[in-house]
Scaffold this motif. Structure first.
Motif, PDB file in Angstrom:
ATOM      1  N   THR A 161      -6.020   1.327   8.225  1.00 18.04           N
ATOM      2  CA  THR A 161      -5.535   0.817   6.943  1.00 18.04           C
ATOM      3  C   THR A 161      -4.577   1.785   6.266  1.00 18.04           C
ATOM      4  O   THR A 161      -3.540   1.372   5.720  1.00 18.04           O
ATOM      5  CB  THR A 161      -6.724   0.526   6.000  1.00 18.04           C
ATOM      6  OG1 THR A 161      -7.547  -0.485   6.587  1.00 18.04           O
ATOM      7  CG2 THR A 161      -6.244   0.074   4.623  1.00 18.04           C
TER       8      THR A 161
ATOM      9  N   THR B 202      -5.553  -2.801  -1.047  1.00 18.54           N
ATOM     10  CA  THR B 202      -6.192  -2.055   0.043  1.00 18.54           C
ATOM     11  C   THR B 202      -7.514  -2.691   0.471  1.00 18.54           C
ATOM     12  O   THR B 202      -7.885  -2.617   1.643  1.00 18.54           O
ATOM     13  CB  THR B 202      -6.428  -0.588  -0.362  1.00 18.54           C
ATOM     14  OG1 THR B 202      -7.151  -0.533  -1.600  1.00 18.54           O
ATOM     15  CG2 THR B 202      -5.101   0.139  -0.518  1.00 18.54           C
ATOM     16  N   MET B 203      -8.215  -3.332  -0.467  1.00 17.69           N
ATOM     17  CA  MET B 203      -9.425  -4.072  -0.086  1.00 17.69           C
ATOM     18  C   MET B 203      -9.081  -5.196   0.876  1.00 17.69           C
ATOM     19  O   MET B 203      -9.736  -5.378   1.907  1.00 17.69           O
ATOM     20  CB  MET B 203     -10.102  -4.646  -1.330  1.00 17.69           C
ATOM     21  CG  MET B 203     -11.327  -5.505  -1.037  1.00 17.69           C
ATOM     22  SD  MET B 203     -11.895  -6.432  -2.487  1.00 17.69           S
ATOM     23  CE  MET B 203     -10.522  -7.600  -2.683  1.00 17.69           C
TER      24      MET B 203
ATOM     25  N   ILE C 281     -15.742  -3.037  -5.222  1.00 19.09           N
ATOM     26  CA  ILE C 281     -14.358  -3.078  -5.695  1.00 19.09           C
ATOM     27  C   ILE C 281     -14.177  -4.178  -6.734  1.00 19.09           C
ATOM     28  O   ILE C 281     -13.431  -4.028  -7.707  1.00 19.09           O
ATOM     29  CB  ILE C 281     -13.384  -3.273  -4.515  1.00 19.09           C
ATOM     30  CG1 ILE C 281     -13.407  -2.020  -3.626  1.00 19.09           C
ATOM     31  CG2 ILE C 281     -11.964  -3.525  -5.012  1.00 19.09           C
ATOM     32  CD1 ILE C 281     -12.501  -2.092  -2.436  1.00 19.09           C
TER      33      ILE C 281
ATOM     34  N   TRP D 207     -10.612   2.353   8.222  1.00 18.18           N
ATOM     35  CA  TRP D 207      -9.936   3.100   7.159  1.00 18.18           C
ATOM     36  C   TRP D 207      -8.681   3.788   7.697  1.00 18.18           C
ATOM     37  O   TRP D 207      -7.628   3.763   7.048  1.00 18.18           O
ATOM     38  CB  TRP D 207     -10.892   4.138   6.573  1.00 18.18           C
ATOM     39  CG  TRP D 207     -10.391   4.760   5.299  1.00 18.18           C
ATOM     40  CD1 TRP D 207     -10.652   4.364   4.025  1.00 18.18           C
ATOM     41  CD2 TRP D 207      -9.520   5.898   5.189  1.00 18.18           C
ATOM     42  NE1 TRP D 207     -10.005   5.173   3.120  1.00 18.18           N
ATOM     43  CE2 TRP D 207      -9.301   6.114   3.797  1.00 18.18           C
ATOM     44  CE3 TRP D 207      -8.896   6.735   6.120  1.00 18.18           C
ATOM     45  CZ2 TRP D 207      -8.495   7.152   3.334  1.00 18.18           C
ATOM     46  CZ3 TRP D 207      -8.088   7.766   5.654  1.00 18.18           C
ATOM     47  CH2 TRP D 207      -7.894   7.970   4.270  1.00 18.18           C
TER      48      TRP D 207
ATOM     49  N   GLY E   6      -8.269   6.018  -2.040  1.00 23.06           N
ATOM     50  CA  GLY E   6      -8.349   5.210  -0.823  1.00 23.06           C
ATOM     51  C   GLY E   6      -9.767   5.063  -0.305  1.00 23.06           C
ATOM     52  O   GLY E   6     -10.091   4.096   0.396  1.00 23.06           O
TER      53      GLY E   6
ATOM     54  N   LEU F 198      -6.263  -1.053  -5.547  1.00 23.25           N
ATOM     55  CA  LEU F 198      -7.603  -1.410  -5.076  1.00 23.25           C
ATOM     56  C   LEU F 198      -7.636  -2.821  -4.484  1.00 23.25           C
ATOM     57  O   LEU F 198      -8.236  -3.053  -3.434  1.00 23.25           O
ATOM     58  CB  LEU F 198      -8.612  -1.308  -6.222  1.00 23.25           C
ATOM     59  CG  LEU F 198      -8.929   0.099  -6.724  1.00 23.25           C
ATOM     60  CD1 LEU F 198      -9.879   0.040  -7.919  1.00 23.25           C
ATOM     61  CD2 LEU F 198      -9.529   0.964  -5.621  1.00 23.25           C
TER      62      LEU F 198
ATOM     63  N   PHE G 282      -7.991  -3.658   4.229  1.00 20.54           N
ATOM     64  CA  PHE G 282      -9.153  -3.116   4.943  1.00 20.54           C
ATOM     65  C   PHE G 282      -9.938  -4.245   5.620  1.00 20.54           C
ATOM     66  O   PHE G 282     -10.290  -4.148   6.806  1.00 20.54           O
ATOM     67  CB  PHE G 282     -10.049  -2.366   3.962  1.00 20.54           C
ATOM     68  CG  PHE G 282     -11.192  -1.625   4.602  1.00 20.54           C
ATOM     69  CD1 PHE G 282     -11.053  -0.301   4.995  1.00 20.54           C
ATOM     70  CD2 PHE G 282     -12.416  -2.254   4.815  1.00 20.54           C
ATOM     71  CE1 PHE G 282     -12.110   0.387   5.587  1.00 20.54           C
ATOM     72  CE2 PHE G 282     -13.475  -1.580   5.402  1.00 20.54           C
ATOM     73  CZ  PHE G 282     -13.319  -0.262   5.786  1.00 20.54           C
TER      74      PHE G 282
ATOM     75  N   ALA H 261     -11.765   1.726  -0.748  1.00 17.01           N
ATOM     76  CA  ALA H 261     -11.562   0.569   0.120  1.00 17.01           C
ATOM     77  C   ALA H 261     -12.715   0.387   1.092  1.00 17.01           C
ATOM     78  O   ALA H 261     -13.036  -0.736   1.494  1.00 17.01           O
ATOM     79  CB  ALA H 261     -10.248   0.715   0.894  1.00 17.01           C
TER      80      ALA H 261
ATOM     81  N   THR I  60       0.828  -1.206   0.000  1.00 17.03           N
ATOM     82  CA  THR I  60       0.000   0.000   0.000  1.00 17.03           C
ATOM     83  C   THR I  60       0.862   1.255   0.000  1.00 17.03           C
ATOM     84  O   THR I  60       0.608   2.205  -0.760  1.00 17.03           O
ATOM     85  CB  THR I  60      -0.937   0.012   1.221  1.00 17.03           C
ATOM     86  OG1 THR I  60      -1.792  -1.130   1.184  1.00 17.03           O
ATOM     87  CG2 THR I  60      -1.799   1.266   1.241  1.00 17.03           C
TER      88      THR I  60
END
Length: 395
Positions: free
Chosen positions: A318, A291-292, A142, A315, A132, A288, A295, A135, A95
Motif C-alpha cells: 500500500t 489509504t483504508m 478508521i 501495508w 500510515g 485515512l 489497503f 491503515a 496517497t
C-alpha cells in the motif's frame, strides 16, 4: 428530511471535501476569481450529472452491486481489468499526493512548534510511518477516527470562514498573476478541480443503504454534491481575497506557504492555530479514507491473510510505491492530484457511459437520467478533454 437522508448527504459531501480543497487556491490562483468560479461550476455540473448516471447503472444492474460487479456484467472481464487498474491508480496517486502535502505541513509544524528544520525526506517518512500505521487497524477503527476528525474539520472550516471573510479585499480578489500562457494555466487547473469533486465511489453503497429509492437518492446526490461547491466558493473567496491570487501563484504549489500566509493575516493567535489545524485535519481525513480503501483493495488483490505478517505485506504494498514517489517528487502535491483526474475520469465518466449504453440497448425500463445518448457522447468528449489537459501538463 430524516436522519438517514441527512447522513447520506453528509457521506457524499464528506467524500468530496478534504485535501483537494486545500489545493484549489494553489491550482486556480493564476486564473483569477471569476474564471476559477466558472470552472468549478462546470466541473460541479459534470460531477453531478455523472453521479446520476452512476445511479442509473447501479439501479439497472441491481441494488447492492458494486462498480466492479456492474462493470463485469456489462463490459466483461476486460472492463473489470480497466476498472481495477483505474481504481488502483487513483488511490496510489491520491496517497502519494497526501504524503507530499502531509510532509509539507509536518515540516511547518516542526519549525513553528519546536524550531526544528525537517528535511522533506524525514518529514515524508515520519508522516508515512506514523499516520500510515492507522491503515492497518481496519475499517472499524478508521471509521470512528474519521467521523470525529471530519466533524471537527467542518467546525474549524466554519470558524476560518467567519473570521477571514471580513478580511477579504476587493483589490486582492481582482488580482490575477502574470503568465506567459493563460491556456497552460487553465489546462493545469482543470484536472485538480475535477479531483476535488470526486465523491462517486460512495454511490453504490448509498444505493444499497437507501434501498434504491430513486427520488431520495437523486436528492441526496444533488444536495451532497452542491455542498462542496458552496464550501469551495467560500474557500476561494477567503484565500484569493486575503492572500491574493498573484501571491498564491508564486507559492509554486507549496501547501505550507499557503497556510503560513493565511495564518499571518489573522492578528489573533487562536485563529492562526485554527487555520493550521483545519488544514491538518482536511489532509488527514482524506489520507485515512484513501489509504483504508487502498489497503483493503490490496489485501483482496494479494489474498493476504488477516495476520500480523499478512497485514505487514499489505501495508508495504500500500505505502511503498506512493512513498517512493513522495520522496523523489517533494513538490508533487498539485501534480499528483492532477494526475489522479485521469483514472477518476475513467471510473466516473468512461465506464458509466459505456455501461449505460449497453444497458439501454438491452432494456428501457427503470430510472434513466435525462439527456439521452447525445449527452453521453458529450460526456465522453469532456472526459477526453480533461485527460488531454492533464497529459498536456505532464508533457
Amino acid at each position: 428530511m430524516n436522519l438517514k437522508i441527512v447522513g447520506s448527504i453528509a457521506i457524499v459531501a464528506g467524500t468530496a471535501i478534504g485535501a483537494g480543497m486545500l489545493a484549489l487556491p494553489l491550482a486556480t490562483a493564476a486564473m483569477g476569481l471569476i474564471p476559477a468560479l466558472l470552472l468549478m461550476l462546470v466541473v460541479w455540473a459534470i460531477s453531478a450529472y455523472t453521479a446520476l448516471l452512476m445511479l442509473e447503472v447501479n439501479l439497472r444492474s441491481g441494488i447492492g452491486d458494486n462498480l466492479h460487479l456492474i462493470t463485469g456484467k456489462s463490459l466483461g472481464s476486460k472492463g473489470q481489468i480497466v476498472q481495477s487498474l483505474s481504481f488502483l491508480s487513483l488511490l496510489f496517486a491520491l496517497t502519494a499526493a497526501y504524503l507530499t502535502g502531509g510532509a509539507d505541513l509536518l515540516a511547518l509544524k516542526a519549525k513553528a512548534w519546536f524550531d526544528i528544520e525537517l528535511s522533506n525526506q524525514t518529514a515524508v517518512l515520519l508522516f508515512t510511518f506514523v499516520l500510515g500505521g492507522f491503515a492497518a487497524l481496519g475499517v472499524h477503527w478508521i471509521d470512528k477516527i474519521s467521523r470525529a476528525l471530519f466533524s471537527t474539520m467542518i467546525v474549524l472550516l466554519a470558524l476560518v470562514l467567519v473570521f477571514l471573510l471580513p478580511e477579504v479585499s476587493l483589490d486582492a480578489l481582482a488580482q490575477r498573476a502574470a503568465t506567459n500562457s493563460l491556456t497552460a494555466v487553465w489546462l493545469s487547473a482543470i484536472p485538480v478541480v475535477v479531483t476535488s469533486f470526486g465523491f462517486h465511489v460512495c454511490i453504490a453503497t448509498l444505493v444499497r443503504y437507501l434501498d434504491g429509492d430513486v427520488p431520495t437518492l437523486r436528492r441526496v446526490l444533488l444536495i451532497g454534491s452542491t455542498i462542496p461547491l458552496f464550501c469551495y466558493v467560500l474557500w476561494l473567496l477567503v484565500t484569493l481575497g486575503t492572500v491574493g491570487g498573484e501571491a498564491i501563484a508564486g507559492f509554486n504549489g507549496s501547501l505550507s506557504r499557503l497556510i503560513s500566509a493565511l495564518q499571518e493575516i489573522s492578528s489573533q493567535p487562536l485563529i492562526s492555530k485554527v487555520i493550521g489545524l483545519f488544514a491538518d485535519l482536511a489532509l488527514v481525513t482524506s489520507f485515512l479514507g484513501v489509504t483504508m480503501s487502498l489497503f483493503d483493495f490490496n489485501a483482496e488483490l494479494i489474498r493476504a491473510s488477516n495476520t500480523v505478517s499478512g497485514r505487514i505485506q499489505t501495508w508495504l504494498l500500500t505505502f511503498m510505491p506512493p512513498l517512493v514517489c513522495a520522496l523523489f517528487v517533494p513538490e508533487g502535491f498539485i501534480a499528483l492530484l492532477g494526475f489522479a483526474a485521469v483514472p477518476l475520469v475513467v471510473i466516473t465518466v468512461f465506464l458509466p457511459v459505456l455501461i449505460a449504453l449497453k444497458q439501454r440497448a438491452e432494456r428501457h425500463d427503470g430510472y434513466q437520467v435525462a439527456g439521452g445518448n447525445f449527452t453521453l457522447g458529450l460526456l465522453l468528449l469532456l472526459g477526453g478533454a480533461i485527460i488531454g489537459a492533464q497529459l498536456y501538463v505532464a508533457i
